[in-house]
Design a protein around this motif. Structure first.
Motif, mmCIF file in Angstrom:
data_model
loop_
_atom_site.group_PDB
_atom_site.id
_atom_site.type_symbol
_atom_site.label_atom_id
_atom_site.label_comp_id
_atom_site.label_asym_id
_atom_site.label_seq_id
_atom_site.Cartn_x
_atom_site.Cartn_y
_atom_site.Cartn_z
ATOM 1 N N PRO A 156 0.799 -1.235 0.000
ATOM 2 C CA PRO A 156 0.000 0.000 0.000
ATOM 3 C C PRO A 156 0.826 1.276 0.000
ATOM 4 C CG PRO A 156 -0.071 -1.064 2.153
ATOM 5 C CD PRO A 156 0.580 -2.032 1.208
ATOM 6 N N VAL A 157 1.989 1.278 0.639
ATOM 7 C CA VAL A 157 2.804 2.492 0.669
ATOM 8 C C VAL A 157 3.310 2.820 -0.728
ATOM 9 C CG1 VAL A 157 4.920 3.531 1.551
ATOM 10 C CG2 VAL A 157 3.440 2.257 3.091
ATOM 11 N N ALA A 158 3.820 1.799 -1.425
ATOM 12 C CA ALA A 158 4.291 2.026 -2.785
ATOM 13 C C ALA A 158 3.126 2.402 -3.703
ATOM 14 C CB ALA A 158 5.008 0.791 -3.317
ATOM 15 N N GLN A 159 1.974 1.787 -3.493
ATOM 16 C CA GLN A 159 0.800 2.150 -4.297
ATOM 17 C C GLN A 159 0.441 3.616 -4.100
ATOM 18 O OE1 GLN A 159 -2.114 -0.837 -3.066
ATOM 19 N NE2 GLN A 159 -2.038 -1.699 -5.110
ATOM 20 N N ALA A 160 0.468 4.066 -2.852
ATOM 21 C CA ALA A 160 0.143 5.461 -2.571
ATOM 22 C C ALA A 160 1.171 6.400 -3.189
ATOM 23 C CB ALA A 160 0.059 5.684 -1.066
ATOM 24 N N ALA A 161 2.450 6.000 -3.138
ATOM 25 C CA ALA A 161 3.497 6.819 -3.747
ATOM 26 C C ALA A 161 3.270 6.949 -5.243
ATOM 27 C CB ALA A 161 4.867 6.217 -3.461
ATOM 28 N N LYS A 220 2.473 6.613 5.430
ATOM 29 C CA LYS A 220 2.371 7.410 4.212
ATOM 30 C C LYS A 220 3.604 7.183 3.345
ATOM 31 C CE LYS A 220 -0.302 10.995 6.573
ATOM 32 N NZ LYS A 220 -0.344 12.425 6.965
ATOM 33 N N PRO A 221 3.562 7.586 2.073
ATOM 34 C CA PRO A 221 4.734 7.403 1.210
ATOM 35 C C PRO A 221 5.908 8.269 1.669
ATOM 36 C CG PRO A 221 2.749 7.809 -0.084
ATOM 37 C CD PRO A 221 2.404 8.117 1.329
ATOM 38 N N ASN A 222 7.067 7.695 1.653
ATOM 39 C CA ASN A 222 8.295 8.420 1.965
ATOM 40 C C ASN A 222 8.901 8.971 0.678
ATOM 41 O OD1 ASN A 222 10.338 9.424 3.554
ATOM 42 N ND2 ASN A 222 11.208 7.437 4.088
ATOM 43 N N ALA A 223 9.747 9.974 0.812
ATOM 44 C CA ALA A 223 10.445 10.570 -0.327
ATOM 45 C C ALA A 223 11.656 11.322 0.192
ATOM 46 C CB ALA A 223 9.514 11.518 -1.092
ATOM 47 N N PRO A 224 12.652 11.573 -0.650
ATOM 48 C CA PRO A 224 13.873 12.239 -0.181
ATOM 49 C C PRO A 224 13.642 13.563 0.519
ATOM 50 C CG PRO A 224 14.269 11.228 -2.311
ATOM 51 C CD PRO A 224 12.799 11.080 -2.038
ATOM 52 N N TYR A 225 12.551 14.283 0.197
ATOM 53 C CA TYR A 225 12.335 15.583 0.837
ATOM 54 C C TYR A 225 12.016 15.467 2.329
ATOM 55 C CZ TYR A 225 7.183 15.112 0.759
ATOM 56 O OH TYR A 225 5.896 14.702 0.954
ATOM 57 N N LEU A 226 11.793 14.238 2.832
ATOM 58 C CA LEU A 226 11.523 14.052 4.258
ATOM 59 C C LEU A 226 12.790 13.753 5.069
ATOM 60 C CD1 LEU A 226 8.154 12.062 4.139
ATOM 61 C CD2 LEU A 226 8.507 14.497 4.554
ATOM 62 N N ILE A 227 13.932 13.722 4.425
ATOM 63 C CA ILE A 227 15.206 13.516 5.127
ATOM 64 C C ILE A 227 15.380 14.462 6.325
ATOM 65 C CG2 ILE A 227 17.679 14.079 4.849
ATOM 66 C CD1 ILE A 227 17.336 11.283 4.085
ATOM 67 N N PRO A 228 15.006 15.755 6.238
ATOM 68 C CA PRO A 228 15.249 16.638 7.386
ATOM 69 C C PRO A 228 14.678 16.121 8.700
ATOM 70 C CG PRO A 228 14.716 17.955 5.468
ATOM 71 C CD PRO A 228 14.481 16.524 5.080
ATOM 72 N N LEU A 229 13.557 15.403 8.671
ATOM 73 C CA LEU A 229 12.960 14.887 9.898
ATOM 74 C C LEU A 229 13.865 13.854 10.557
ATOM 75 C CD1 LEU A 229 9.296 14.525 8.615
ATOM 76 C CD2 LEU A 229 10.186 16.304 10.123
ATOM 77 N N THR A 230 14.405 12.963 9.778
ATOM 78 C CA THR A 230 15.311 11.949 10.312
ATOM 79 C C THR A 230 16.638 12.572 10.724
ATOM 80 O OG1 THR A 230 14.281 10.292 8.883
ATOM 81 C CG2 THR A 230 16.429 9.739 9.812
ATOM 82 N N LEU A 231 17.137 13.500 9.920
ATOM 83 C CA LEU A 231 18.409 14.154 10.220
ATOM 84 C C LEU A 231 18.329 14.905 11.542
ATOM 85 C CD1 LEU A 231 20.276 16.893 10.026
ATOM 86 C CD2 LEU A 231 21.258 14.758 9.155
#
Length: 284
Positions: A36-41, A244-255
């Motif tokens: 489902p995550v990949a489908q949503a992406a 929800k779908p992940n994407a590179p723009y969410l890196i700041p949260l992990t960083l």
């Protein structure tokens, strides 16, 4: 069209995503009904250009897109050749290890020799799923270790519930000069072993999860000079976007989570991780 998570506050110092799957995010590989995550992406209808633009808008200026079978490895290598700031990894994922025939491995090695391909991976061992036998996984993993050494590229490891055996294989085969544990999933004791061996640990969204204290303890052990950050997009989104779908723009949260764990300013960690990216993957 699926609604993606809202972009976080941009970083004030640039960093990069050491592991994502552009082909899955843009629908080059059709997501299965159980994904489902990949489908949503894919429902969000992103393009490679939009993914890169969104990432750069928050300070994620580069990324490494990773293959998991022969078609995805070819696709990711071709995209990396066309896009500035994108490198590729090529390999047969341990869940697909039954496909690691001599002919397929020879093509993986040929792809690994291309200048835009900077990693052999993701390869390794996965004892969580039984999609490939342990014998096939071990044979494929050992073959990829040798490919990484022959081509001089970084080895990117998928390690799921197989920590001891992954470390044992690396010791028996003789690890390549540059080894990355993708989406690091070990505890602090394993992190100490990685530090001793000089292996890089790439932390992803789960380090932000409330029940993943062991990952934050591992991050405390990991010195900044052996740390990377990744998304594994479209999988493993950080808090508050689980499911929800992940994407590179969410890196700041992990960083920012990692910076808090380390007790350092996010800029300092960005600088260390960017320097590590050059060490592992070469100059961009």
């Amino acid at each position: 069209m699926s609604k993606l998570p809202v972009a976080p506050e941009p970083l004030s110092s640039p960093v990069f995503d050491s592991h994502c799957h552009l082909d899955i995010m843009v629908g080059n590989r059709q997501a299965s009904s159980g994904d489902p995550v990949a489908q949503a992406a894919q429902a969000a209808s992103a393009t490679v250009r939009s993914i890169l633009d969104d990432a750069r808008a928050v300070g994620v200026t580069r990324l490494v897109t990773i293959g998991y079978d022969l078609p995805s490895s070819r696709w990711n290598a071709d995209v990396a050749a066309q896009q500035e700031g994108v490198y590729a990894g090529v390999a047969i994922h341990p869940n697909e290890a039954h496909a690691s025939t001599p002919e397929v491995l020879a093509e993986i090695e040929a792809l690994a020799g291309r200048p835009e391909v900077r990693a052999v991976g993701e390869t390794g061992l996965d004892y969580y799923r039984d999609w490939a036998s342990k014998d096939d996984q071990h044979a494929s993993f050992r073959a990829h270790v040798e490919i990484a050494k022959r081509t001089g590229k970084a080895l990117v490891i998928h390690d799921r519930e197989a920590h001891d055996d992954v470390l044992r294989v690396l010791a028996e085969e003789g690890a390549p000069e540059k080894v990355v544990f993708h989406s690091y999933s070990g505890d602090a004791e394993m992190a100490k072993k990685c530090v001793e061996a000089g292996y890089f640990m790439s932390f992803s969204g789960p380090v932000t999860y409330k029940n993943a204290g062991y990952l934050r303890e591992a991050a405390e052990v990991a010195p900044p000079e052996l740390m990377l950050v990744e998304t594994d997009a479209p999988y493993l989104p950080p808090v508050p976007h689980r499911g929800k779908p992940n994407a590179p723009y969410l890196i700041p949260l992990t960083l920012r989570c990692l910076a808090e764990v380390k007790g350092v300013h996010p800029d300092r960690l960005c600088e260390a991780i960017s320097a590590n990216g050059v060490t592992v993957f070469g100059e961009w």
